[in-house]
Design an enzyme around this catalytic site. Structure first.
Site, PDB file in Angstrom:
ATOM      1  N   TYR A  77     -33.004  26.734 -60.586  1.00 35.31           N
ATOM      2  CA  TYR A  77     -32.827  25.455 -59.878  1.00 35.31           C
ATOM      3  C   TYR A  77     -32.980  24.295 -60.856  1.00 35.31           C
ATOM      4  O   TYR A  77     -32.235  23.317 -60.797  1.00 35.31           O
ATOM      5  CB  TYR A  77     -33.857  25.317 -58.740  1.00 35.31           C
ATOM      6  CG  TYR A  77     -33.528  24.141 -57.863  1.00 35.31           C
ATOM      7  CD1 TYR A  77     -32.711  24.290 -56.738  1.00 35.31           C
ATOM      8  CD2 TYR A  77     -33.989  22.857 -58.180  1.00 35.31           C
ATOM      9  CE1 TYR A  77     -32.377  23.202 -55.956  1.00 35.31           C
ATOM     10  CE2 TYR A  77     -33.646  21.766 -57.401  1.00 35.31           C
ATOM     11  CZ  TYR A  77     -32.847  21.938 -56.290  1.00 35.31           C
ATOM     12  OH  TYR A  77     -32.503  20.865 -55.515  1.00 35.31           O
ATOM     13  N   PHE A 129      -6.053   4.914 -59.409  1.00 37.51           N
ATOM     14  CA  PHE A 129      -6.016   6.299 -58.961  1.00 37.51           C
ATOM     15  C   PHE A 129      -6.657   6.340 -57.570  1.00 37.51           C
ATOM     16  O   PHE A 129      -7.599   5.597 -57.298  1.00 37.51           O
ATOM     17  CB  PHE A 129      -6.702   7.280 -59.921  1.00 37.51           C
ATOM     18  CG  PHE A 129      -6.525   8.694 -59.434  1.00 37.51           C
ATOM     19  CD1 PHE A 129      -5.278   9.294 -59.473  1.00 37.51           C
ATOM     20  CD2 PHE A 129      -7.565   9.397 -58.835  1.00 37.51           C
ATOM     21  CE1 PHE A 129      -5.079  10.565 -58.945  1.00 37.51           C
ATOM     22  CE2 PHE A 129      -7.372  10.666 -58.316  1.00 37.51           C
ATOM     23  CZ  PHE A 129      -6.124  11.247 -58.371  1.00 37.51           C
ATOM     24  N   THR A 130      -6.135   7.220 -56.722  1.00 34.81           N
ATOM     25  CA  THR A 130      -6.489   7.226 -55.288  1.00 34.81           C
ATOM     26  C   THR A 130      -8.000   7.236 -55.044  1.00 34.81           C
ATOM     27  O   THR A 130      -8.540   6.324 -54.414  1.00 34.81           O
ATOM     28  CB  THR A 130      -5.850   8.448 -54.622  1.00 34.81           C
ATOM     29  OG1 THR A 130      -6.229   9.618 -55.352  1.00 34.81           O
ATOM     30  CG2 THR A 130      -4.324   8.332 -54.624  1.00 34.81           C
ATOM     31  N   ASP A 220     -12.020   6.478 -67.383  1.00 36.50           N
ATOM     32  CA  ASP A 220     -11.740   7.702 -66.626  1.00 36.50           C
ATOM     33  C   ASP A 220     -11.131   8.673 -67.634  1.00 36.50           C
ATOM     34  O   ASP A 220      -9.941   8.614 -67.940  1.00 36.50           O
ATOM     35  CB  ASP A 220     -10.768   7.401 -65.481  1.00 36.50           C
ATOM     36  CG  ASP A 220     -10.476   8.655 -64.653  1.00 36.50           C
ATOM     37  OD1 ASP A 220     -10.717   9.784 -65.145  1.00 36.50           O
ATOM     38  OD2 ASP A 220      -9.991   8.509 -63.520  1.00 36.50           O
ATOM     39  N   LYS A 263      -9.648  19.339 -64.939  1.00 26.79           N
ATOM     40  CA  LYS A 263      -8.398  19.142 -65.692  1.00 26.79           C
ATOM     41  C   LYS A 263      -8.602  19.596 -67.146  1.00 26.79           C
ATOM     42  O   LYS A 263      -8.540  20.775 -67.442  1.00 26.79           O
ATOM     43  CB  LYS A 263      -7.965  17.675 -65.604  1.00 26.79           C
ATOM     44  CG  LYS A 263      -7.340  17.285 -64.264  1.00 26.79           C
ATOM     45  CD  LYS A 263      -8.329  17.033 -63.182  1.00 26.79           C
ATOM     46  CE  LYS A 263      -7.762  16.267 -62.009  1.00 26.79           C
ATOM     47  NZ  LYS A 263      -8.772  16.106 -60.946  1.00 26.79           N
ATOM     48  N   ARG A 387       3.699  11.056 -54.577  1.00 29.45           N
ATOM     49  CA  ARG A 387       2.949   9.995 -55.243  1.00 29.45           C
ATOM     50  C   ARG A 387       3.731   8.705 -55.051  1.00 29.45           C
ATOM     51  O   ARG A 387       4.355   8.180 -55.954  1.00 29.45           O
ATOM     52  CB  ARG A 387       2.752  10.278 -56.737  1.00 29.45           C
ATOM     53  CG  ARG A 387       1.937  11.501 -57.047  1.00 29.45           C
ATOM     54  CD  ARG A 387       0.423  11.317 -57.083  1.00 29.45           C
ATOM     55  NE  ARG A 387      -0.241  11.281 -55.811  1.00 29.45           N
ATOM     56  CZ  ARG A 387      -1.560  11.543 -55.653  1.00 29.45           C
ATOM     57  NH1 ARG A 387      -2.306  11.893 -56.664  1.00 29.45           N
ATOM     58  NH2 ARG A 387      -2.120  11.425 -54.461  1.00 29.45           N
ATOM     59  N   PHE A 454      -2.880  10.604 -47.748  1.00 30.98           N
ATOM     60  CA  PHE A 454      -1.917  11.591 -48.257  1.00 30.98           C
ATOM     61  C   PHE A 454      -2.419  13.019 -48.128  1.00 30.98           C
ATOM     62  O   PHE A 454      -1.633  13.954 -48.026  1.00 30.98           O
ATOM     63  CB  PHE A 454      -1.554  11.290 -49.719  1.00 30.98           C
ATOM     64  CG  PHE A 454      -2.751  11.262 -50.628  1.00 30.98           C
ATOM     65  CD1 PHE A 454      -3.517  10.116 -50.762  1.00 30.98           C
ATOM     66  CD2 PHE A 454      -3.115  12.388 -51.355  1.00 30.98           C
ATOM     67  CE1 PHE A 454      -4.631  10.092 -51.585  1.00 30.98           C
ATOM     68  CE2 PHE A 454      -4.218  12.381 -52.186  1.00 30.98           C
ATOM     69  CZ  PHE A 454      -4.988  11.226 -52.292  1.00 30.98           C
TER      70      PHE A 454
HETATM   71  N1  F0G Z   1      -9.440  10.566 -61.980  1.00 27.20           N
HETATM   72  C1  F0G Z   1      -8.212  11.063 -62.216  1.00 27.20           C
HETATM   73  C2  F0G Z   1      -7.348  10.435 -63.252  1.00 27.20           C
HETATM   74  C3  F0G Z   1      -7.765  12.160 -61.459  1.00 27.20           C
HETATM   75  O1  F0G Z   1      -6.548  12.641 -61.690  1.00 27.20           O
HETATM   76  C4  F0G Z   1      -8.617  12.730 -60.496  1.00 27.20           C
HETATM   77  C5  F0G Z   1      -8.166  13.853 -59.686  1.00 27.20           C
HETATM   78  C6  F0G Z   1      -9.890  12.180 -60.292  1.00 27.20           C
HETATM   79  C7  F0G Z   1     -10.267  11.095 -61.076  1.00 27.20           C
HETATM   80  C8  F0G Z   1     -10.837  12.721 -59.261  1.00 27.20           C
HETATM   81  O2  F0G Z   1     -11.363  13.923 -59.643  1.00 27.20           O
HETATM   82  O3  F0G Z   1     -10.453  15.564 -57.970  1.00 27.20           O
HETATM   83  O4  F0G Z   1     -12.374  16.150 -59.470  1.00 27.20           O
HETATM   84  O5  F0G Z   1     -12.684  14.558 -57.612  1.00 27.20           O
HETATM   85  N2  F0G Z   1      -6.959  14.196 -59.614  1.00 27.20           N
HETATM   86  C9  F0G Z   1      -6.403  15.322 -58.912  1.00 27.20           C
HETATM   87  C10 F0G Z   1      -4.909  15.280 -59.033  1.00 27.20           C
HETATM   88  C11 F0G Z   1      -6.868  15.499 -57.522  1.00 27.20           C
HETATM   89  O6  F0G Z   1      -4.250  16.149 -58.420  1.00 27.20           O
HETATM   90  O7  F0G Z   1      -4.368  14.428 -59.736  1.00 27.20           O
HETATM   91  P1  F0G Z   1     -11.729  15.117 -58.615  1.00 27.20           P
END
Ligand code: F0G
Length: 462
Positions: A77, A129-130, A220, A263, A387, A454
């Site tokens: 833990y 980014f979303t 990021d 990634k 997108r 989305f």
């Molecule tokens: N920043 C970037 C540039 C991303 O592409 C993503 C995730 C995140 C932050 C968030 O990270 O998913 O680990 O919580 N991108 C995925 C995509 C979902 O399909 O582009 P996460």
């Protein structure tokens, strides 16, 4: 010795040790599946997908070195050995001293947004980014896009379309005041722009500008090695530097960074936050116990942290990154042969179809990219992602759709998963849909969730 240049084709720097069978389906079956999924590829069952190009997030194939590390998981833990291995590699490769693990990227985005942002602040960034923007907005900030104009034009071949426009940034600082800007949010490469990198020269300029006004600069770094690769290939003075050296130099200009390890690090789950500021670190370390788990595991198993630590060592290997981006480039070149409209230059993690050009007869209100991605799935079982207007969501002030200039379908490449033959099939399918594009009539949204629509929105065919 002959002076003749011998051609050598590109190939993957690995061989395949284990395979996962995939199901072949027919068009009638897929038609039924896509209707049940409300024409949203996020709502399809993975087992009904033939070639899954939805995302490169957590869908990577780990190496034998990473799998071997999974067996060395210290599932304590508190104070797991793997946590310390991971921290060592974060320090060694990103060059940032303080580190907090999280279960994925958005958990780190949540923490940094809550720690840094006050109600009424502004966050400038290189396109949105979303999940990043949503966490910044939920913490009380207004997001302002300060990317160069070229990024919004799919045909523009600027080599660094991820650059921040220094003039736009300085104008914003002068307008709202540096005190209202807790940090500049810089991503590289920029996912929503088509996987477009920023240059080191631009980063230095933005660094100097933020220092002049005493504004923090956060990174990021989710796909930072792809950005480093583009700097090596495209920017003067970097051709002979290693990916590791370029990554380290990039990070040296930032006050802190967050990463979705799903990634670059080639794992199936994980993320982290890293900072130079002891106070921010202390706050994040405390917050992580509320939302994720103890600060030495952050919602991860010990084995996941070991796979991440080893993934960091592999992500900076030139041959790995060259093969990855080589696959994207190969795909783009094949699609060009059929005159399919694409985003240029080809990006790091995906090929993006320009749905506005692909389906010029559809207004953006009819969700051209969503329609296109659904048609491609029906044609071949290839799954991509919208997108465009759906991903962009609604303006929190007016409640109206945001109408992004880019209306795209993303076909994303998981690392070390698909072969060139898979790419050929995908290309043939996209070409076929392009041939029959006039038949595509658009969609109507029939269900819309409040956040990140989305992922869960549903549509009906018109
Ligand atoms: N920043 C970037 C540039 C991303 O592409 C993503 C995730 C995140 C932050 C968030 O990270 O998913 O680990 O919580 N991108 C995925 C995509 C979902 O399909 O582009 P996460």
């Amino acid at each position: 010795m002959s002076k003749k240049v011998i051609k050598r084709s590109w190939a993957e720097p690995f061989k395949i040790k284990m395979v996962e069978p995939i199901k072949m389906t027919n068009r009638g079956y897929r038609d039924k599946c896509v209707k049940e999924a409300g024409h949203n590829t996020f709502l399809l069952k993975s087992e009904d997908v033939y070639i899954d190009l939805l995302t490169d997030s957590g869908t990577n194939a780990m190496s034998d070195y990473q799998w071997a590390g999974m067996m060395l998981g210290d599932e304590a833990y508190a104070g797991s050995k793997n946590f310390y291995n991971l921290w060592d590699n974060v320090k060694k490769y990103y060059g940032i001293p303080y580190f907090v693990p999280t279960h994925q990227g958005r958990a780190a985005e949540h923490m940094i947004s809550k720690i840094m942002i006050k109600q009424g602040d502004y966050i400038p960034g290189n396109m949105y980014f979303t999940t990043t923007r949503l966490h910044q907005e939920l913490a009380g900030a207004t997001f302002i896009d300060v990317i160069i104009d070229e990024a919004h034009d799919p045909q523009n071949t600027h080599p660094f379309k991820g650059n921040i426009d220094p003039q736009k940034l300085e104008d914003l600082i002068k307008k709202v005041g540096a005190k209202k800007i807790p940090y500049v949010s810089m991503a590289g490469p920029v996912n929503m722009a088509g996987g477009q990198p920023f240059s080191m020269a631009n980063l230095k300029e933005i660094y100097n500008l933020t220092k002049k006004y005493n504004v923090k600069l956060w990174f990021d770094a989710t796909r930072a090695t792809e950005n480093a690769y583009f700097i090596k290939m495209r920017e003067k003075g970097y051709a002979n530097k290693t990916i590791a050296a370029i990554l380290k130099e990039m990070c040296s200009y930032f006050d802190g960074l967050w990463v979705s390890a799903k990634k670059d690090l080639m794992v199936n789950i994980g993320g982290f936050l890293a900072t130079r500021n002891k106070k921010v670190y202390e706050e994040a370390r405390n917050m992580v116990v509320v939302y994720e788990g103890l600060h030495t595991y952050g919602g991860l198993a010990g084995r996941d942290m070991e796979a991440m630590a080893r993934g960091i060592e592999e992500m900076v290997m030139f041959d790995n990154i060259k093969a990855r981006i080589g696959q994207v480039e190969y795909c783009g070149k094949q699609l060009e042969k059929y005159n399919v409209p694409l985003v240029y230059p080809f990006g790091g993690h995906a090929i993006f179809l320009d749905a506005k050009k692909f389906l010029p007869h559809l207004k953006q209100d009819l969700f051209p990219a969503q329609s296109l991605v659904s048609e491609i799935y029906v044609d071949s079982g290839v799954r991509g992602m919208e997108r465009g207007i759906v991903s962009s969501g609604r303006d929190p002030q007016t409640g109206k759709h945001r109408y992004p200039k880019l209306e795209l379908v993303r076909l994303t490449f998981p690392r070390r998963v698909y072969t060139q033959a898979h790419i050929d099939v995908m290309v043939e399918s996209v070409a076929q849909v392009f041939d029959e594009r006039k038949k595509i009539k658009g969609l109507k949204m029939v269900y819309e969730p409040k956040y990140l629509r989305f992922f869960q929105a549903r549509f009906k065919k018109l």
